[in-house]
Design an enzyme around this catalytic site. Structure first.
Site, PDB file in Angstrom:
ATOM      1  N   ALA A  64       0.974  -1.106  -0.010  1.00 11.88           N
ATOM      2  CA  ALA A  64       0.068  -0.060   0.083  1.00 11.88           C
ATOM      3  C   ALA A  64       0.762   1.157   0.101  1.00 11.88           C
ATOM      4  CB  ALA A  64      -0.706   0.099   1.087  1.00 11.88           C
ATOM      5  N   GLY A 109       0.689  -4.925   1.049  1.00 12.47           N
ATOM      6  CA  GLY A 109      -0.652  -4.950   0.215  1.00 12.47           C
ATOM      7  C   GLY A 109      -0.375  -5.821  -1.161  1.00 12.47           C
ATOM      8  N   GLU A 112      -0.591  -9.413  -0.460  1.00 17.88           N
ATOM      9  CA  GLU A 112      -2.171  -9.643  -0.161  1.00 17.88           C
ATOM     10  C   GLU A 112      -2.922  -9.812  -1.566  1.00 17.88           C
ATOM     11  OE1 GLU A 112      -2.092  -6.252   2.673  1.00 17.88           O
ATOM     12  OE2 GLU A 112      -2.778  -7.597   4.268  1.00 17.88           O
ATOM     13  N   GLU A 132       4.342  -4.984   7.554  1.00 15.47           N
ATOM     14  CA  GLU A 132       3.772  -4.027   8.265  1.00 15.47           C
ATOM     15  C   GLU A 132       4.034  -3.803   9.801  1.00 15.47           C
ATOM     16  OE1 GLU A 132       2.362  -6.260   6.255  1.00 15.47           O
ATOM     17  OE2 GLU A 132       1.069  -5.475   4.811  1.00 15.47           O
TER      18      GLU A 132
HETATM   19  N1  DAK Z   1       4.486   3.177  -1.038  1.00 12.87           N
HETATM   20  C1  DAK Z   1       4.898   4.379  -1.456  1.00 12.87           C
HETATM   21  N2  DAK Z   1       6.146   4.363  -2.351  1.00 12.87           N
HETATM   22  C2  DAK Z   1       6.778   3.207  -2.447  1.00 12.87           C
HETATM   23  C3  DAK Z   1       6.530   2.169  -1.789  1.00 12.87           C
HETATM   24  C4  DAK Z   1       5.329   2.040  -1.046  1.00 12.87           C
HETATM   25  N3  DAK Z   1       4.917   1.074  -0.377  1.00 12.87           N
HETATM   26  N4  DAK Z   1       7.526   1.245  -2.177  1.00 12.87           N
HETATM   27  C5  DAK Z   1       8.244   1.974  -2.723  1.00 12.87           C
HETATM   28  N5  DAK Z   1       8.062   3.176  -3.111  1.00 12.87           N
HETATM   29  C6  DAK Z   1       8.514   4.133  -3.884  1.00 12.87           C
HETATM   30  C7  DAK Z   1       9.697   4.650  -3.090  1.00 12.87           C
HETATM   31  O1  DAK Z   1       9.497   5.650  -2.300  1.00 12.87           O
HETATM   32  C8  DAK Z   1      10.529   5.477  -4.077  1.00 12.87           C
HETATM   33  O2  DAK Z   1      10.198   6.499  -4.736  1.00 12.87           O
HETATM   34  P1  DAK Z   1      11.178   7.790  -4.967  1.00 12.87           P
HETATM   35  O3  DAK Z   1      11.904   8.114  -3.865  1.00 12.87           O
HETATM   36  O4  DAK Z   1      11.874   7.370  -6.219  1.00 12.87           O
HETATM   37  O5  DAK Z   1      10.261   8.838  -5.258  1.00 12.87           O
HETATM   38  C9  DAK Z   1      10.448   4.243  -5.453  1.00 12.87           C
HETATM   39  O6  DAK Z   1       9.440   3.809  -4.882  1.00 12.87           O
HETATM   40  C10 DAK Z   1      11.548   3.170  -5.487  1.00 12.87           C
HETATM   41  O7  DAK Z   1      11.798   2.701  -4.145  1.00 12.87           O
HETATM   42  P2  DAK Z   1      13.129   2.547  -3.558  1.00 12.87           P
HETATM   43  O8  DAK Z   1      14.118   3.755  -3.955  1.00 12.87           O
HETATM   44  O9  DAK Z   1      12.984   2.632  -2.327  1.00 12.87           O
HETATM   45  O10 DAK Z   1      13.602   1.211  -4.492  1.00 12.87           O
HETATM   46  P3  DAK Z   1      14.750   0.175  -3.853  1.00 12.87           P
HETATM   47  O11 DAK Z   1      14.935  -0.658  -5.002  1.00 12.87           O
HETATM   48  O12 DAK Z   1      15.858   0.854  -3.041  1.00 12.87           O
HETATM   49  O13 DAK Z   1      13.979  -0.597  -2.498  1.00 12.87           O
HETATM   50  C11 DAK Z   1      11.843  -1.628  -1.720  1.00 12.87           C
HETATM   51  C12 DAK Z   1      12.970  -1.303  -3.022  1.00 12.87           C
HETATM   52  C13 DAK Z   1      10.591  -2.450  -2.140  1.00 12.87           C
HETATM   53  C14 DAK Z   1      12.745  -2.714  -0.960  1.00 12.87           C
HETATM   54  C15 DAK Z   1      11.738  -0.457  -1.075  1.00 12.87           C
HETATM   55  O14 DAK Z   1      11.156   0.537  -1.763  1.00 12.87           O
HETATM   56  C16 DAK Z   1      10.690  -0.568  -0.010  1.00 12.87           C
HETATM   57  O15 DAK Z   1      11.153  -1.027   1.314  1.00 12.87           O
HETATM   58  N6  DAK Z   1       9.465  -0.250  -0.158  1.00 12.87           N
HETATM   59  C17 DAK Z   1       8.362  -0.248   0.960  1.00 12.87           C
HETATM   60  C18 DAK Z   1       7.961  -1.988   1.104  1.00 12.87           C
HETATM   61  C19 DAK Z   1       6.829  -2.024   2.157  1.00 12.87           C
HETATM   62  O16 DAK Z   1       7.120  -1.852   3.247  1.00 12.87           O
HETATM   63  N7  DAK Z   1       5.815  -2.271   1.751  1.00 12.87           N
HETATM   64  C20 DAK Z   1       4.601  -2.562   2.579  1.00 12.87           C
HETATM   65  C21 DAK Z   1       3.865  -1.173   2.663  1.00 12.87           C
HETATM   66  S1  DAK Z   1       2.714  -1.582   4.097  1.00 12.87           S
HETATM   67  C22 DAK Z   1      -4.474  -1.141   6.124  1.00 12.87           C
HETATM   68  C23 DAK Z   1      -4.635  -1.134   4.952  1.00 12.87           C
HETATM   69  C24 DAK Z   1      -3.265  -1.707   4.261  1.00 12.87           C
HETATM   70  C25 DAK Z   1      -2.162  -2.011   4.728  1.00 12.87           C
HETATM   71  C26 DAK Z   1      -2.114  -2.234   6.078  1.00 12.87           C
HETATM   72  C27 DAK Z   1      -3.316  -1.743   6.790  1.00 12.87           C
HETATM   73  N8  DAK Z   1      -5.447  -0.956   7.176  1.00 12.87           N
HETATM   74  C28 DAK Z   1      -6.224   0.322   6.623  1.00 12.87           C
HETATM   75  C29 DAK Z   1      -5.544  -1.443   8.233  1.00 12.87           C
HETATM   76  C30 DAK Z   1      -0.971  -2.351   3.927  1.00 12.87           C
HETATM   77  C31 DAK Z   1       0.142  -1.764   4.409  1.00 12.87           C
HETATM   78  C32 DAK Z   1       1.379  -2.105   3.384  1.00 12.87           C
HETATM   79  O17 DAK Z   1       1.191  -2.793   2.235  1.00 12.87           O
END
Ligand code: DAK
Length: 259
Positions: A64, A109, A112, A132
């Site tokens: 997400a 997400g 998921e 998360e």
């Molecule tokens: N959201 C927004 N932007 C994201 C993103 C994300 N999840 N993942 C990557 N990006 C963006 C980065 O900010 C970056 O943007 P710029 O800085 O270039 O503008 C671009 O994508 C490239 O990412 P990186 O520079 O970080 O690329 P790397 O190759 O170095 O790293 C990575 C790739 C996938 C390891 C890293 O980007 C990363 O760790 N991303 C976050 C992964 C993450 O934590 N995903 C889970 C998100 S939490 C709920 C509803 C939904 C959810 C929970 C609760 N309720 C309402 C209860 C869901 C939660 C989630 O999904």
């Protein structure tokens, strides 16, 4: 649509989440488009299988959108979660088979989203995880439920409590994906799988999806009764008559008509 690309290749539709610069992260606009896309796919009787993938070469969906989520209030968080859950349930209960072709990061997400599909295959570069708890939240789009059902409660709890990602070979070992392909071979393999499914009698395939999904939530006696009803309904179809007739006449069946 600006956030998702939809192509049709015969009876197979391919939807690509298309925000490669943000690693295809799911924001409200993507969820809205996915919702509309699923309605359109459901209404199009020529589509027999849907493949879901991500644009670019790094990610299926990296979660997400953290930027959009970071400032949510409790009420907005619940609304965002509801919107995602409604769309994911719509995907899960789409009557036709769905395949997630996971071509890179499938985190939060994204993992998921793949789990709301019937079948997951992935590239050897794929990475799965539910990060998360490391961000101070719980999985919000069904992760605690679907992961536990797919890989068992113990493995799901380990992945969710540790927030540690796993690579493609581990995802295969624990049964989260059905197969791993070289990255350049993934979409070809997804198409081949989709075409194999699409060549079978569509009404029977849809009945099998319903029997498996709904039956898993029922006691066995009710589940087999559900199967009996669906089995019986196939005998009202032209495709059953053609399929069994062709076997008895020792010929190849004509292409199934979805009737
Ligand atoms: N959201 C927004 N932007 C994201 C993103 C994300 N999840 N993942 C990557 N990006 C963006 C980065 O900010 C970056 O943007 P710029 O800085 O270039 O503008 C671009 O994508 C490239 O990412 P990186 O520079 O970080 O690329 P790397 O190759 O170095 O790293 C990575 C790739 C996938 C390891 C890293 O980007 C990363 O760790 N991303 C976050 C992964 C993450 O934590 N995903 C889970 C998100 S939490 C709920 C509803 C939904 C959810 C929970 C609760 N309720 C309402 C209860 C869901 C939660 C989630 O999904």
């Amino acid at each position: 649509m600006t956030q998702i690309r939809l192509e049709k290749n015969g009876p197979v539709a391919i939807a690509s989440i298309d925000r490669p610069k943000a690693l295809n992260a799911l924001n409200s606009a993507v969820l809205d488009e996915l919702d509309a896309l699923l309605d359109a796919v459901r209404a199009d009787e020529t589509i027999r299988v849907l493949i879901l993938t991500g644009s670019g070469d790094k990610a299926f969906v990296a979660g997400a959108d953290i930027g959009e989520m970071s400032s949510l209030t409790k009420a907005q968080g619940e609304a965002f979660g509801r919107k995602g859950n409604d769309v994911f349930l719509k995907l899960e209960t789409l009557p036709i088979p769905t395949i997630a072709a996971v071509n890179g990061y499938a985190l939060g997400g994204g993992c998921e989203l793949s789990m709301a599909c019937d079948i997951r295959i992935c590239s050897d570069t794929a990475v799965f995880g539910q990060p998360e708890t490391g961000l101070g939240i719980t999985p919000g789009f069904g992760g605690t439920q679907r992961l536990a059902r797919l890989v068992g409660a113990g493995m799901a709890k380990q992945m969710i409590y540790t927030a540690k990602n796993i690579k493609a070979d581990e995802a295969l070992r624990i049964g989260l994906v059905n197969a791993v392909y070289r990255k350049d071979e993934l979409m070809g393999a997804a198409m081949k799988l989709a075409e194999t499914i699409a060549a079978n009698a569509p009404i029977a395939v849809r009945a099998c999806k319903k029997a498996i999904d709904e039956g898993l939530a029922l006691p066995m006696d009710e589940a087999v009764a559900l199967e009996e009803g669906l089995f019986g309904s196939c005998f009202e179809t032209e495709d059953q008559k053609e399929g069994m007739g062709a076997f008895l006449e020792k010929r190849r069946h004509e292409p199934y008509k979805n009737r």
